[in-house]
Every structure is written in structure tokens, then in C-alpha cells.
Scaffold this motif. Structure first.
Motif: not given
Length: 355
Positions: A143-157
Motif C-alpha cells: 500500500a505504501l509503495c503502491e506495488n501491485t505485486c505485493l498487494l496481490h500477495g497480500f490478497s492471496g494471503g
């Protein structure tokens, strides 16, 4: 140089007058050189560009690097995800530290290395803290870096947590009756291994102190323990743990570990003055039924919180896709048929005021 002589270094018009440097030809793909900015356009003359293409080329060039930013609502969603996951990251790291400390104190980290995973509550706490901190950190940084890869990983977790919680909840509901019926048997097995596991010993002591009970069905269940059995050659023969005593401290500051010594050899009338005679099976069943609603409320609150985090992450991903699609041109993700970003997700880029 004599007056009237043409210089090969300065461009001249048909009348022989020198043309200012600011009026040089605009470089194109056939004319190597840097492309000027829009604020320099009026001082340029493009002799090798087709008529009518100069304004569009300058507009496209000046628009690079001015992608639409997130709107106020999307920015609130971004920082809400960051703050909430920052808190959960700290809680997960705290649980991980406590679990690792417990494993280090018990020596489980070295003794169980290379073997099957031990049934240790501290190991479960450490693994749970690691999973929570990893997923929350992905959401926090994404969220802080607006990184879609990390946000997708967060949603998967988050989805994995929800699926796991649903499976555990279904098993508890399906096996609730058998679990209650086997509760006394489970307590007897735990009493048998009372000295073998420090975590199990702590758990049994807390149950007996909290519910004011002793044993599974009665205090005589401690005869199944090899150390407390009356035929044992040890010093604890015919004794009970201090957690069975009515007053384990005996009005003192510390627990008297010998308050239950020799109680199993006494008759019931004498023993009831020192220890609790009732087993922990029925009181534990009543406690579980009384706290079932509260436990269900906590589980529902956790599930709703995770669902809200998942929806916020999806909203932020949609906003980021719309803004990047608006920056890449018409037909990209998040844009409508006119090439504009979806309303409410992006704020228009700041335009330069006309001079």
C-alpha cells in the motif's frame, strides 16, 4: 569576416539575413537531437515535419511523466491499509518473538532439528506469528509503495487465512459433540504425561486452579500418573500437584509445592479439607459452553476484519490499474470508451497554467 559574406555556421534566410538560434528546425525521427518541451514550441520551426503534426507531437511529449495520481478517497484507502497492516505486523512479530523465546527456553529448537515437527504450542505461536507478520508486511509495503505485486500477495494471503479458518470452523462444528464426549479421556491422557511436557503441565495447572477442580472425573485420576501413584518409589507417591490444593499458597507469598503430599492415601472426608475432589471434566464442559458465544463473536470479528482488508486491497488495486491505464493511453485498464480514467479513482494530473 567581411560584411555580406555568408557564414557556413549560421542559418540564413532567402534575403541573406541571419536566423536566430531559437528558430532552428525541430528535430524529428529523421533529424537526430533532443525533442523540445512544450514551453519551447513557439520558438521552433519544424521544416521536416508534416503540416499539422507538430502540436500533437509536442502534446504527447510534454504529457510523459505526468500520470494521474490517486484521488483523495483512494489515498485514504491506501493509508488505511498501511496503518492497519503496520499494527498487525507488529503483533505478528511479537507473537513470533514470544514463540521463538519459548522454543529456545525449552530447547526445542535444537532437539527437534531435522526431525518431525513437535506438538509444541510455542511452535504454533511462532509459525502463526511468522505467517501473520509476513502477510501484513506485504500489505503494508504494497500500500505504501503502491506495488501491485505485493498487494496481490497480500490478497492471496488473506484468502488463504479465510479458507483455513473456514475449514477449522467446519471441523469444530462437525466434531463438537465427539470433542465434548472425549474431553475426560483427553484430560486423563494429559494427566499421565504431566511431568513429560512443561507446556502441558502449565496448562493442566491453570485449568485446575481456574476451575477449582482436580483430575478428570475425580482427584483419584492422578493414580494413573507414574510419579503420583501410591505404588511409586519416588517422593511424590500418593501426592497431588499443588494446583489441586484449596489454598496452594497456604496464606504465604509463594506456592507450597508440598500442600498435596500424601493426599491420595487419605479418606475423602479428610482429603476434601486440603484439595478439590471434583474432576475437571464437567466444569470444563460448562466453561466451554458458556464461552462458546464469545469465541464465535471473536472469530466473526476476525473474519469481517479480514474481509474488509481484502475489499480495501481490491479497491486500491483497481485504482492503481485505472491510473496507470489512464497514463498509458486510451483502451487501457480502468478507462472508459473515451480514454478517461474511471471516476473517483484517480485525480487528474496537474496542468501548467497558460503563461
Amino acid at each position: 569576416m567581411e560584411e555580406g559574406e555568408k557564414s557556413p555556421l549560421l542559418p540564413q534566410d532567402a534575403a541573406g539575413q541571419k536566423v536566430p538560434l531559437s528558430a532552428r528546425s525541430l528535430p524529428t525521427s529523421d533529424c537526430p537531437g533532443p525533442v523540445p518541451w512544450e514551453d519551447q514550441a513557439e520558438g521552433w520551426d519544424c521544416s521536416c515535419c508534416p503540416s499539422g503534426t507538430k502540436p500533437q507531437a509536442l502534446k504527447a511529449t510534454s504529457g510523459k511523466g505526468t500520470a494521474p495520481s490517486l484521488s483523495a478517497g483512494s489515498s485514504c484507502v491506501k493509508y488505511l491499509i498501511f496503518l492497519s497492516n503496520f499494527l498487525f505486523t507488529l503483533l505478528g512479530l511479537l507473537a513470533l518473538a514470544i514463540g521463538l523465546w519459548g522454543l529456545a527456553v525449552r530447547g526445542s529448537l535444537g532437539s527437534d532439528l531435522g526431525g518431525p515437527l513437535p506438538s509444541d504450542p510455542m511452535l504454533g505461536l511462532a509459525l502463526g506469528g511468522l505467517a501473520v507478520s509476513a502477510v501484513s508486511l506485504a500489505g503494508c509495503l504494497g500500500a505504501l509503495c503502491e506495488n501491485t505485486c505485493l498487494l496481490h500477495g497480500f490478497s492471496g494471503g488473506i484468502l488463504a487465512f479465510l479458507v483455513l479458518e473456514a475449514m477449522v470452523g467446519a471441523l469444530v462444528v462437525a466434531l463438537w459433540g465427539p470433542l465434548q464426549d472425549s474431553l475426560e479421556h483427553t484430560l486423563r491422557v494429559a494427566i499421565t504425561h504431566y511431568q513429560d511436557d512443561p507446556d502441558l503441565r502449565f496448562l493442566i495447572d491453570q485449568v485446575q486452579l481456574g476451575l477449582r477442580c482436580c483430575g478428570a472425573a475425580s482427584y483419584q485420576d492422578w493414580q494413573h500418573n507414574l510419579y503420583f501413584n501410591c505404588s511409586s518409589p519416588g517422593v511424590q507417591a500418593c501426592s497431588l500437584p499443588a494446583s489441586c490444593c484449596i489454598d496452594p499458597r497456604e496464606d504465604g507469598a509463594s506456592v507450597n509445592d508440598q500442600c498435596g503430599f500424601g493426599v491420595l492415601g487419605l479418606d475423602a472426608d479428610t482429603a476434601q479439607r486440603v484439595v478439590y475432589l471434583e474432576g475437571c471434566g464437567p466444569p470444563l464442559q460448562q466453561w466451554l459452553r458458556a464461552n462458546l458465544a464469545a469465541a464465535g463473536g471473536y472469530v466473526i470479528a476476525v473474519v469481517l476484519l479480514q474481509g474488509a482488508e481484502l475489499l480495501l486491497a481490491a479497491q486500491l488495486l483497481r485504482a492503481l490499474a485505472a491510473c496507470r491505464g489512464a497514463a498509458s493511453g486510451p483502451g487501457a485498464l480502468g478507462e472508459d470508451g473515451t480514454g478517461h480514467p474511471s471516476p473517483g479513482l484517480c485525480a487528474a494530473p496537474a496542468t501548467k497554467a497558460p503563461g
